[in-house]
Design a protein around this motif. Structure first.
Motif, PDB file in Angstrom:
ATOM      1  N   ARG A 275       0.766  -1.043   0.123  1.00  0.00           N
ATOM      2  CA  ARG A 275       0.133  -0.061  -0.102  1.00  0.00           C
ATOM      3  C   ARG A 275       0.990   1.332   0.114  1.00  0.00           C
ATOM      4  NH1 ARG A 275      -2.918  -0.803   5.117  1.00  0.00           N
ATOM      5  NH2 ARG A 275      -4.097   1.174   4.802  1.00  0.00           N
ATOM      6  N   ALA A 276       2.034   1.388   0.787  1.00  0.00           N
ATOM      7  CA  ALA A 276       2.951   2.417   0.871  1.00  0.00           C
ATOM      8  C   ALA A 276       3.432   2.628  -0.264  1.00  0.00           C
ATOM      9  CB  ALA A 276       3.913   2.221   2.106  1.00  0.00           C
ATOM     10  N   ILE A 277       4.041   1.685  -1.256  1.00  0.00           N
ATOM     11  CA  ILE A 277       4.338   1.615  -2.437  1.00  0.00           C
ATOM     12  C   ILE A 277       3.699   2.202  -3.511  1.00  0.00           C
ATOM     13  CG2 ILE A 277       5.812   0.357  -4.325  1.00  0.00           C
ATOM     14  CD1 ILE A 277       6.969  -1.351  -1.804  1.00  0.00           C
ATOM     15  N   ALA A 278       2.478   1.516  -3.613  1.00  0.00           N
ATOM     16  CA  ALA A 278       1.610   1.857  -4.571  1.00  0.00           C
ATOM     17  C   ALA A 278       0.998   3.661  -4.316  1.00  0.00           C
ATOM     18  CB  ALA A 278       0.229   1.115  -4.244  1.00  0.00           C
TER      19      ALA A 278
ATOM     20  N   ALA B  12       9.681  -7.649  -2.599  1.00  0.00           N
ATOM     21  CA  ALA B  12       8.707  -8.658  -2.823  1.00  0.00           C
ATOM     22  C   ALA B  12       7.520  -7.723  -3.273  1.00  0.00           C
ATOM     23  CB  ALA B  12       8.313  -9.490  -1.841  1.00  0.00           C
ATOM     24  N   ALA B  13       7.240  -6.583  -2.497  1.00  0.00           N
ATOM     25  CA  ALA B  13       6.056  -5.663  -2.529  1.00  0.00           C
ATOM     26  C   ALA B  13       6.092  -4.891  -4.043  1.00  0.00           C
ATOM     27  CB  ALA B  13       5.849  -4.843  -1.486  1.00  0.00           C
ATOM     28  N   ALA B  14       7.431  -4.400  -4.156  1.00  0.00           N
ATOM     29  CA  ALA B  14       7.543  -3.922  -5.491  1.00  0.00           C
ATOM     30  C   ALA B  14       7.107  -4.635  -6.467  1.00  0.00           C
ATOM     31  CB  ALA B  14       8.833  -3.334  -5.613  1.00  0.00           C
ATOM     32  N   ARG B  15       7.611  -6.013  -6.719  1.00  0.00           N
ATOM     33  CA  ARG B  15       7.151  -6.849  -7.737  1.00  0.00           C
ATOM     34  C   ARG B  15       5.667  -6.893  -7.677  1.00  0.00           C
ATOM     35  NH1 ARG B  15      10.935 -10.216  -5.469  1.00  0.00           N
ATOM     36  NH2 ARG B  15      13.107  -9.744  -6.313  1.00  0.00           N
ATOM     37  N   ALA B  16       4.955  -7.080  -6.692  1.00  0.00           N
ATOM     38  CA  ALA B  16       3.490  -7.211  -6.625  1.00  0.00           C
ATOM     39  C   ALA B  16       2.804  -6.116  -7.047  1.00  0.00           C
ATOM     40  CB  ALA B  16       3.157  -7.546  -5.104  1.00  0.00           C
ATOM     41  N   THR B  17       3.295  -4.947  -6.558  1.00  0.00           N
ATOM     42  CA  THR B  17       2.554  -3.846  -7.247  1.00  0.00           C
ATOM     43  C   THR B  17       3.224  -3.148  -8.596  1.00  0.00           C
ATOM     44  OG1 THR B  17       4.514  -2.248  -6.112  1.00  0.00           O
ATOM     45  CG2 THR B  17       2.337  -2.942  -4.957  1.00  0.00           C
ATOM     46  N   GLY B  18       4.158  -3.959  -9.202  1.00  0.00           N
ATOM     47  CA  GLY B  18       4.735  -3.311 -10.199  1.00  0.00           C
ATOM     48  C   GLY B  18       5.269  -2.056 -10.371  1.00  0.00           C
ATOM     49  N   ARG B  19       5.779  -1.758  -9.182  1.00  0.00           N
ATOM     50  CA  ARG B  19       6.128  -0.144  -9.032  1.00  0.00           C
ATOM     51  C   ARG B  19       7.536  -0.187  -8.679  1.00  0.00           C
ATOM     52  NH1 ARG B  19       1.922   4.240  -8.577  1.00  0.00           N
ATOM     53  NH2 ARG B  19       3.850   5.376  -8.292  1.00  0.00           N
ATOM     54  N   THR B  20       8.466   0.669  -8.736  1.00  0.00           N
ATOM     55  CA  THR B  20       9.819   0.913  -8.136  1.00  0.00           C
ATOM     56  C   THR B  20       9.557   1.317  -6.652  1.00  0.00           C
ATOM     57  OG1 THR B  20      10.855   1.139 -10.159  1.00  0.00           O
ATOM     58  CG2 THR B  20      11.962   1.505  -8.421  1.00  0.00           C
TER      59      THR B  20
ATOM     60  N   GLY C  53      15.466  -3.099 -10.957  1.00  0.00           N
ATOM     61  CA  GLY C  53      14.367  -2.282 -11.034  1.00  0.00           C
ATOM     62  C   GLY C  53      13.132  -2.222  -9.912  1.00  0.00           C
ATOM     63  N   THR C  54      13.327  -2.993  -8.738  1.00  0.00           N
ATOM     64  CA  THR C  54      12.316  -3.126  -7.937  1.00  0.00           C
ATOM     65  C   THR C  54      12.463  -1.924  -6.975  1.00  0.00           C
ATOM     66  OG1 THR C  54      13.824  -4.598  -6.738  1.00  0.00           O
ATOM     67  CG2 THR C  54      11.790  -5.450  -7.980  1.00  0.00           C
ATOM     68  N   VAL C  55      13.909  -1.455  -6.826  1.00  0.00           N
ATOM     69  CA  VAL C  55      14.090  -0.340  -5.819  1.00  0.00           C
ATOM     70  C   VAL C  55      14.774   0.781  -6.483  1.00  0.00           C
ATOM     71  CG1 VAL C  55      15.736   0.002  -3.695  1.00  0.00           C
ATOM     72  CG2 VAL C  55      13.985  -1.987  -3.657  1.00  0.00           C
ATOM     73  N   ARG C  56      14.384   1.905  -6.070  1.00  0.00           N
ATOM     74  CA  ARG C  56      15.387   3.107  -6.189  1.00  0.00           C
ATOM     75  C   ARG C  56      15.814   3.654  -4.618  1.00  0.00           C
ATOM     76  NH1 ARG C  56      18.642   6.568  -7.065  1.00  0.00           N
ATOM     77  NH2 ARG C  56      18.281   8.840  -7.520  1.00  0.00           N
ATOM     78  N   VAL C  57      17.180   3.614  -4.485  1.00  0.00           N
ATOM     79  CA  VAL C  57      17.717   4.104  -3.026  1.00  0.00           C
ATOM     80  C   VAL C  57      17.587   5.632  -3.201  1.00  0.00           C
ATOM     81  CG1 VAL C  57      19.637   4.409  -1.480  1.00  0.00           C
ATOM     82  CG2 VAL C  57      19.083   2.256  -2.624  1.00  0.00           C
ATOM     83  N   THR C  58      16.559   6.422  -2.776  1.00  0.00           N
ATOM     84  CA  THR C  58      16.376   7.687  -2.719  1.00  0.00           C
ATOM     85  C   THR C  58      16.888   8.426  -1.520  1.00  0.00           C
ATOM     86  OG1 THR C  58      14.196   7.402  -1.707  1.00  0.00           O
ATOM     87  CG2 THR C  58      14.146   7.530  -4.133  1.00  0.00           C
ATOM     88  N   GLY C  59      17.011   7.685  -0.630  1.00  0.00           N
ATOM     89  CA  GLY C  59      18.137   8.121   0.642  1.00  0.00           C
ATOM     90  C   GLY C  59      18.872   7.521   1.423  1.00  0.00           C
TER      91      GLY C  59
ATOM     92  N   PRO D 104       9.077  15.818  -9.090  1.00  0.00           N
ATOM     93  CA  PRO D 104       7.686  16.103  -9.247  1.00  0.00           C
ATOM     94  C   PRO D 104       7.144  15.592  -8.035  1.00  0.00           C
ATOM     95  CG  PRO D 104       8.534  14.393 -10.921  1.00  0.00           C
ATOM     96  CD  PRO D 104       9.681  14.752 -10.146  1.00  0.00           C
ATOM     97  N   ALA D 105       5.754  16.242  -7.700  1.00  0.00           N
ATOM     98  CA  ALA D 105       5.073  15.773  -6.380  1.00  0.00           C
ATOM     99  C   ALA D 105       4.704  14.214  -6.721  1.00  0.00           C
ATOM    100  CB  ALA D 105       4.235  16.788  -6.299  1.00  0.00           C
ATOM    101  N   GLN D 106       4.457  13.938  -7.660  1.00  0.00           N
ATOM    102  CA  GLN D 106       3.810  12.664  -7.617  1.00  0.00           C
ATOM    103  C   GLN D 106       4.218  11.783  -8.749  1.00  0.00           C
ATOM    104  OE1 GLN D 106      -0.508  12.772  -8.198  1.00  0.00           O
ATOM    105  NE2 GLN D 106      -0.620  11.090  -6.850  1.00  0.00           N
ATOM    106  N   GLY D 107       4.316  10.429  -8.807  1.00  0.00           N
ATOM    107  CA  GLY D 107       4.434   9.705  -9.854  1.00  0.00           C
ATOM    108  C   GLY D 107       5.804   9.912 -10.536  1.00  0.00           C
ATOM    109  N   GLY D 108       5.888  10.019 -11.971  1.00  0.00           N
ATOM    110  CA  GLY D 108       6.956  10.288 -12.511  1.00  0.00           C
ATOM    111  C   GLY D 108       8.251   9.097 -12.594  1.00  0.00           C
ATOM    112  N   ARG D 109       7.666   7.897 -12.220  1.00  0.00           N
ATOM    113  CA  ARG D 109       8.640   6.944 -12.129  1.00  0.00           C
ATOM    114  C   ARG D 109       7.913   5.415 -12.561  1.00  0.00           C
ATOM    115  NH1 ARG D 109       8.181   4.428  -7.373  1.00  0.00           N
ATOM    116  NH2 ARG D 109       6.597   5.077  -5.920  1.00  0.00           N
ATOM    117  N   THR D 110       8.390   4.607 -12.923  1.00  0.00           N
ATOM    118  CA  THR D 110       7.673   3.240 -13.062  1.00  0.00           C
ATOM    119  C   THR D 110       8.137   2.179 -12.421  1.00  0.00           C
ATOM    120  OG1 THR D 110       9.354   2.876 -14.867  1.00  0.00           O
ATOM    121  CG2 THR D 110       7.538   3.653 -15.608  1.00  0.00           C
TER     122      THR D 110
END
Ligand SMILES: *Cc1c(COP(=O)(O)O)cnc(C)c1O
Length: 413
Positions: free
Chosen positions: A99-102, A120-128, A163-169, A407-413
């Motif tokens: 839910r957080a990743i989505a 695992a959650a990133a794979r399930a949601t299809g998001r990074t 592609g499952t993770v982007r280390v942002t911090g 960007p405030a939202q989205g902008g990534r896959t």
């Protein structure tokens, strides 16, 4: 911008929150950390001040980020329409990663188990997943120990490659930033630099490096890096009386806790007051009943010591604080049921401050404001509506300039 109409005043008791003070505090803190972006920490219902209105006010004053402890707190910000960067850092196995990743919430990992659940959650949601890796640079609480850090970095880099993770911090937290000169501060700064170097060598390029809480933001410029995580100072409290008063830092306490007297009566001398008769009237006097108690966050430890402004003077709680009420001895001064008792506020009307309460009961101002109970209505004043969403706000782009404000939202896959 329009100022909202004045809110109705709830009977019995209320915690009034001045959102203009929250905005001013955020601006003052941004000026202190001009080279960094600001994260307004709104955990635990905004330290008791109401997370959502305070988050909106902080965004309006240019807080680029919001921070929460739990993922549920971050999800509540999203549910309320906030679309800007949010970090939630306190996770347990099985947490709501998907839910957080989505919801485009940045998550934190201090150990391999967390990274495993995140991928695992990133794979399930299809998001990074956007992930902040937390190093234990000496606090000894959450965070990854130096011995395990290379392994966590390597795993994160591998997750980036798939592609499952982007280390942002890359981040950490101080133990003693409120004690300037404490040897742990220099040691943590050095350990943090090493953690950053190791991340760099592992091929990680975080968007934000962050270490500073309120005391470090106010007193330790070398700790500011790209982002400062300010909590208690956003609400106008000084992180420690030894560091200075709120005024010393250009801050103003946002919360005023007050109640209407439920009873005022004359009693003779020698009269026991409240449970246990811990107080006895020294002579003929007037007793006033303040209708808040430990269920409302008034510490029971304030029995016989908590300060309250009633009928123009500071009074001390007479006898025990009960669940719903306590008594003050007006020493014969006149008052009437319905008159206001101010427990604490910014102090400019002569009322005690949260810091005065902290001193009276042997705790810190953080606890005094955070513990105000759910039964006390929060009344937010000074809210401005700007007609826009909460992802923007003044100067966010300016604060992010040069760091690739995202960007405030989205902008990534
Ligand atoms: C609560 C918290 C903060 C904010 O601390 P303040 O002293 O209130 O500014 C920052 N970072 C983390 C990890 C926290 O838990």
């Amino acid at each position: 911008m329009n100022t909202a109409p004045a809110a109705a005043r709830p009977p019995r008791a209320r915690a009034e929150i001045d959102l203009a003070a929250v905005r001013d505090n955020v601006r003052a803190l941004r000026a202190r950390a001009a080279g960094a972006e600001l994260m307004a920490v709104v955990k635990s219902d905004g330290y008791g001040h109401g997370a959502l209105p305070c988050a909106r006010a902080a965004r309006q004053a240019g807080a680029a980020w919001l921070g929460t402890a739990t993922p549920e707190e971050a999800l509540a910000l999203r549910a309320a329409g906030d679309t800007g960067p949010v970090l939630a850092w306190l996770w347990t196995p099985g947490g709501p990663w998907e839910r957080a990743i989505a919801a485009n919430i940045d998550v934190s990992a201090s150990a391999r188990w967390a990274l495993t659940e995140i991928t695992a959650a990133a794979r399930a949601t299809g998001r990074t997943a956007r992930v902040h890796l937390k190093a234990d640079t000496g606090l000894g609480r959450n965070g990854c120990q130096p011995a395990d850090w290379p392994d966590l970095l390597a795993a994160a880099r591998a997750a980036e490659a798939e592609g499952t993770v982007r280390v942002t911090g890359i981040w950490s937290h101080f133990a003693c930033a409120d004690e300037p000169g404490h040897p742990s501060i220099a040691a943590q700064l050095a350990a943090y630099r090493e953690a950053l170097d190791a991340a760099e060598r592992a091929g990680l390029r975080p968007e934000v490096r962050h270490l500073a809480n309120s005391p470090a933001t106010l007193t330790l410029p070398e700790s500011h890096y790209d982002l400062v995580r300010t909590g208690v100072s956003v609400y106008g409290l000084s992180p420690s009386p030894e560091l200075g008063t709120p005024q010393d830092f250009g801050l103003r306490p946002a919360m005023t806790l007050s109640a209407d007297l439920a009873s005022v009566k004359r009693v003779p001398g020698g009269h026991g007051v409240s449970y246990g008769h811990a107080y006895t009237t020294p002579g003929d006097t007037t007793l006033a009943l303040v209708p808040v108690g430990y269920a409302d966050g008034v510490p029971r430890h304030a029995s016989g010591s908590g300060p309250v402004l009633v009928a123009g003077k500071w009074r001390t709680i007479a006898g025990r604080v009960a669940m719903d009420q306590f008594v003050v001895d007006l020493g014969g001064d006149a008052a009437r049921a319905g008159d206001e008792a101010v427990l604490f506020g910014p102090g400019d009307r002569g009322e005690p401050t949260a810091e005065d309460w902290a001193r009276a009961v042997g705790t810190i101002g953080y606890e005094i404001v955070t513990r105000v109970g759910a039964r006390v209505p929060r009344v937010h004043v000074g809210e401005v509506t700007d007609g826009g969403g909460q992802g923007g706000g003044e100067g966010v782009g300016e604060a992010g300039a040069g760091r690739g404000a995202r960007p405030a939202q989205g902008g990534r896959t």
